[in-house]
Write a protein that holds these residues in place. Structure first.
Motif, mmCIF file in Angstrom:
data_model
loop_
_atom_site.group_PDB
_atom_site.id
_atom_site.type_symbol
_atom_site.label_atom_id
_atom_site.label_comp_id
_atom_site.label_asym_id
_atom_site.label_seq_id
_atom_site.Cartn_x
_atom_site.Cartn_y
_atom_site.Cartn_z
ATOM 1 N N VAL A 161 0.864 -1.181 0.000
ATOM 2 C CA VAL A 161 0.000 0.000 0.000
ATOM 3 C C VAL A 161 0.901 1.233 0.000
ATOM 4 C CG1 VAL A 161 -1.897 -1.140 1.202
ATOM 5 C CG2 VAL A 161 -0.143 0.092 2.530
ATOM 6 N N LEU A 162 0.313 2.373 -0.338
ATOM 7 C CA LEU A 162 1.080 3.616 -0.397
ATOM 8 C C LEU A 162 0.215 4.751 0.124
ATOM 9 C CD1 LEU A 162 3.896 4.580 -1.452
ATOM 10 C CD2 LEU A 162 2.727 5.306 -3.536
ATOM 11 N N ASN A 163 0.783 5.546 1.004
ATOM 12 C CA ASN A 163 0.124 6.746 1.496
ATOM 13 C C ASN A 163 0.820 7.957 0.900
ATOM 14 O OD1 ASN A 163 -1.846 5.606 3.489
ATOM 15 N ND2 ASN A 163 0.032 4.735 4.322
ATOM 16 N N ILE A 164 0.144 8.601 -0.021
ATOM 17 C CA ILE A 164 0.697 9.753 -0.710
ATOM 18 C C ILE A 164 0.559 10.983 0.180
ATOM 19 C CG2 ILE A 164 0.440 11.289 -2.695
ATOM 20 C CD1 ILE A 164 1.460 8.522 -3.455
ATOM 21 N N ILE A 209 13.252 8.787 7.457
ATOM 22 C CA ILE A 209 13.183 7.464 6.825
ATOM 23 C C ILE A 209 12.383 6.486 7.664
ATOM 24 C CG2 ILE A 209 14.531 5.539 5.923
ATOM 25 C CD1 ILE A 209 14.694 8.130 4.313
ATOM 26 N N GLU A 210 12.549 6.542 8.991
ATOM 27 C CA GLU A 210 11.827 5.606 9.870
ATOM 28 C C GLU A 210 10.318 5.824 9.762
ATOM 29 O OE1 GLU A 210 11.569 4.596 14.647
ATOM 30 O OE2 GLU A 210 13.424 5.427 13.826
ATOM 31 N N PHE A 211 9.886 7.088 9.817
ATOM 32 C CA PHE A 211 8.462 7.396 9.707
ATOM 33 C C PHE A 211 7.949 7.061 8.304
ATOM 34 C CE2 PHE A 211 4.859 10.299 8.974
ATOM 35 C CZ PHE A 211 4.087 10.054 10.108
ATOM 36 N N LYS A 212 8.751 7.387 7.306
ATOM 37 C CA LYS A 212 8.356 7.118 5.921
ATOM 38 C C LYS A 212 8.113 5.631 5.698
ATOM 39 C CE LYS A 212 10.156 7.731 1.204
ATOM 40 N NZ LYS A 212 11.288 8.246 0.389
ATOM 41 N N ARG A 213 9.012 4.791 6.220
ATOM 42 C CA ARG A 213 8.871 3.352 6.046
ATOM 43 C C ARG A 213 7.677 2.824 6.856
ATOM 44 N NH1 ARG A 213 11.645 3.888 2.164
ATOM 45 N NH2 ARG A 213 13.835 3.340 1.915
ATOM 46 N N HIS A 272 4.491 3.927 5.138
ATOM 47 C CA HIS A 272 4.419 3.631 3.694
ATOM 48 C C HIS A 272 4.162 4.902 2.886
ATOM 49 C CE1 HIS A 272 4.144 -0.537 5.046
ATOM 50 N NE2 HIS A 272 3.068 -0.219 5.751
ATOM 51 N N LEU A 273 4.997 5.913 3.104
ATOM 52 C CA LEU A 273 4.778 7.203 2.456
ATOM 53 C C LEU A 273 5.356 7.227 1.046
ATOM 54 C CD1 LEU A 273 5.475 9.869 5.245
ATOM 55 C CD2 LEU A 273 3.388 8.571 4.759
ATOM 56 N N GLY A 274 4.664 7.916 0.159
ATOM 57 C CA GLY A 274 5.148 8.173 -1.194
ATOM 58 C C GLY A 274 4.753 9.577 -1.603
ATOM 59 N N ALA A 275 5.046 9.930 -2.845
ATOM 60 C CA ALA A 275 4.783 11.289 -3.315
ATOM 61 C C ALA A 275 4.254 11.267 -4.742
ATOM 62 C CB ALA A 275 6.053 12.135 -3.251
#
Length: 472
Positions: free
Chosen positions: A131-134, A206-210, A213-216
Motif C-alpha cells: 500500500v502507499l500513502n501519498i 526514513i523511519e516514519f516514511k517506512r 508507507h509514504l510516497g509522493a
C-alpha cells in the motif's frame, strides 16, 4: 534503465522502486543514470502514433522493468477520457501556438502525467502486494489532478496539503468536494512553500516514511516528469507534420513554460537531452520570480513565506522550486557533491551562487526566462482574445507574455497551456468582461459540500494525522 539520487546516497534502482519512493533516502531526487536517446529515424517512425501509443514508446525508455504490453494498457486507460487527439495544438496569433494540455478531468496540465501515474501506481502496488500513502503539497492543480487520478483506489491513500486562502474557488471545489474515503484534504495555515516543507520533513524521516508507507505524487516523483516528457515529443511531431520531410531532421522549435516548481520545464529539458530538436526553453514566472532571477543572474535566493506574493496565477505562487535540484545536478556535471554543497549554502546563507555558470544556461542548455505581472496577464488575456477569439487562463497568459519576448523568425514558438480559463473565472471577467458559463456538472461541483481539515503549519500535528489515517 536505473535511477540514482542527485545527492549520491541511493543505490541504483529500477523505475518501479523509484516510483514508490518519492524523495530518495538521502533527501535527493531520483534521476536516470543516463537519459535515453531517440534518433531522427525513431522520431519519424513515431509520427503516425496516437498519443497513448507515443506515450507507451517514450515511457518504455524510462520504465524498462515494466513489460511494454502492460505499459500500453496503462497509457490507453490513462487517456481514455480525453478527446481523440488528447493534446491539440492551436494558433493564438502573433506566431504563437498553444499546446493544449488541459483536456483531462480536472481541466489542467497536471492530468497529463497524473492520469498515467494513477494507473502505474496501482499496477506496481498490486504486483508488490503493498500500500502507499501519498503525502503531497499543491499550489492549486496538482492536488485535484492527483485526487481525481487516485480516488477510490484500494491500495492508495492521499493526504494533500494546500495553502489556506491561496487557491481559486474552483480549485478548492475540485479538491474539497471529493468525499472518497481514501482522500484527505488538509488546508495549512501558510503558503505553498510551507506545505512543501512539511512534505519534505515527513519524507525525510526514513523511519516514519517506512512505517507509514509514504510516497509522493508531486513533481519530485520521477514518474510525473517522465510522463510529461511525452507531450514535448508530441508537439514537435505535430508542428513538423507541416514541414517537408527532407527538412524535418533537426528542425528546431522553442517552448515557453509557465513555471512554479520547475517540473514541467524540467521535462522539456529531458526531452531536449533525449533528442527533441528544441532551440529554447523559455521559463515564464509570475511576481514570485525567483526562478527568473536565477536564470538571469545565476543566483538562487528563495523568498520567505511572508515575501511570497498571492497572485492571480496562484499555481505559480512558489518561491522554492523542488525540481531545480535535478537541473543543478546536470549543471555541476552530475556530481552529487556539488548538489549537496549548493543546498548547504542555501541552508546556511539563504542562497547559492552559480553566476560564473550563468552563460551556460542559454548557451549550453537553451534556457532563458522572463517575468509577468497581474497587469501583464490581463493585457495578454485581452490581446489573445481580440486577435484569435481564444480565452486563456492567467498562467497560460504568463507564458504567452514572456514567449512574445523570445520569438525568433522561422522558429515556431509553442506555449504550454496550463489550465482551462473556467478555473480562474474572476481574472477572466476582470480582463475581458466575460463571465464564463459552467456546465451543470461543474456548477454541481462548485455547490457541493466541502471536506477539508484545517491545520496549523505544524509537523507534529501532521504526523499524528497521517499516522491515524494511513493505510497499512
Amino acid at each position: 534503465m536505473q535511477y540514482i539520487s542527485t545527492r549520491g546516497g541511493m543505490q541504483p534502482q529500477p523505475f518501479s522502486e523509484t516510483l514508490l519512493e518519492g524523495l530518495a533516502p538521502d533527501g535527493g531526487l531520483a534521476v536516470p543514470e543516463q537519459l535515453p536517446q531517440v534518433d531522427a529515424e525513431t522520431l519519424e517512425r513515431w509520427r503516425a502514433l496516437t498519443y497513448p501509443q507515443l506515450a507507451t514508446e517514450v515511457l518504455a525508455l524510462f520504465a524498462t522493468d515494466i513489460p511494454r504490453e502492460d505499459l500500453a494498457g496503462m497509457t490507453a486507460a490513462a487517456y481514455a477520457d480525453f478527446p481523440d487527439e488528447v493534446v491539440p495544438l492551436r494558433s493564438v496569433g502573433g506566431g504563437i501556438t498553444l499546446v493544449g494540455l488541459s483536456e483531462g478531468p480536472t481541466l489542467a496540465f497536471k492530468d497529463m502525467a497524473m492520469q498515467f501515474l494513477g494507473q502505474v501506481l496501482e499496477y506496481v502496488l498490486e504486483r508488490k502486494d503493498r500500500v502507499l500513502n501519498i503525502v503531497g503539497a499543491t499550489s492549486g492543480d496538482t492536488g485535484s489532478a492527483a485526487e481525481h487520478a487516485l480516488r477510490g483506489k484500494e491500495r492508495v491513500s492521499v493526504f494533500m496539503l494546500s495553502p489556506q486562502g491561496r487557491m481559486s474557488a474552483f480549485q478548492r471545489a475540485q479538491m474539497y468536494s471529493l468525499d472518497d474515503a481514501n482522500v484527505h484534504n488538509i488546508a495549512v495555515a501558510g503558503v505553498f512553500d510551507d506545505c512543501q516543507n512539511l512534505v519534505k520533513q515527513l519524507s525525510g524521516d526514513i523511519e516514519f516514511k517506512r512505517a507509514q508507507h509514504l510516497g509522493a505524487v508531486n513533481s519530485i516523483n520521477l514518474g510525473r516528469i517522465a510522463a510529461q516528457v511525452v507531450y514535448y515529443f508530441w508537439a514537435w511531431l505535430r508542428v513538423t507534420d507541416g514541414v517537408e520531410p527532407e527538412y524535418r531532421e533537426g528542425f528546431e522549435v522553442s517552448f515557453t513554460v509557465p513555471s512554479g516548481n520547475f517540473g514541467n520545464i524540467l521535462s522539456g529539458f529531458f526531452a531536449k537531452g533525449m533528442g527533441v530538436p528544441i532551440r529554447r526553453l523559455v521559463l515564464a514566472a509570475n511576481e514570485n520570480n525567483v526562478l527568473d532571477e536565477f536564470f538571469r543572474t545565476g543566483v538562487y535566493r528563495p523568498r520567505s513565506a511572508a515575501d511570497t506574493h498571492a497572485t492571480s496565477s496562484p499555481s505559480m505562487d512558489i518561491s522554492k522550486a523542488s525540481n531545480l535540484e535535478r537541473f543543478i545536478f546536470d549543471l555541476v556535471g552530475r556530481d552529487a557533491t556539488g548538489v549537496v554543497d549548493a543546498w548547504k549554502a542555501l541552508d546556511t546563507d539563504g542562497f547559492f551562487d552559480f553566476s560564473a555558470q550563468q552563460p551556460r544556461f542559454e548557451g549550453e542548455f537553451g534556457i532563458v526566462s522572463g517575468t509577468s505581472t497581474h497587469a501583464d496577464r490581463l493585457a495578454t488575456i485581452r490581446s489573445v482574445h481580440e486577435e484569435s477569439g481564444e480565452i486563456i487562463d492567467p498562467h497560460t497568459a504568463d507564458g504567452v507574455k514572456v514567449a512574445r519576448e523570445f520569438i525568433e523568425q522561422d522558429v515556431p514558438m509553442l506555449v504550454l497551456e496550463t489550465a482551462k480559463p473556467q478555473k480562474f473565472a474572476e481574472t477572466i471577467t476582470e480582463a475581458i468582461g466575460v463571465e464564463l458559463p459552467l456546465s451543470p456538472e461543474l456548477r454541481e461541483m462548485m455547490d457541493a459540500p466541502q471536506h477539508v481539515t484545517e491545520m496549523a503549519d505544524d509537523e507534529q500535528v501532521l504526523r499524528a494525522f497521517v499516522a491515524e489515517h494511513a493505510l497499512h
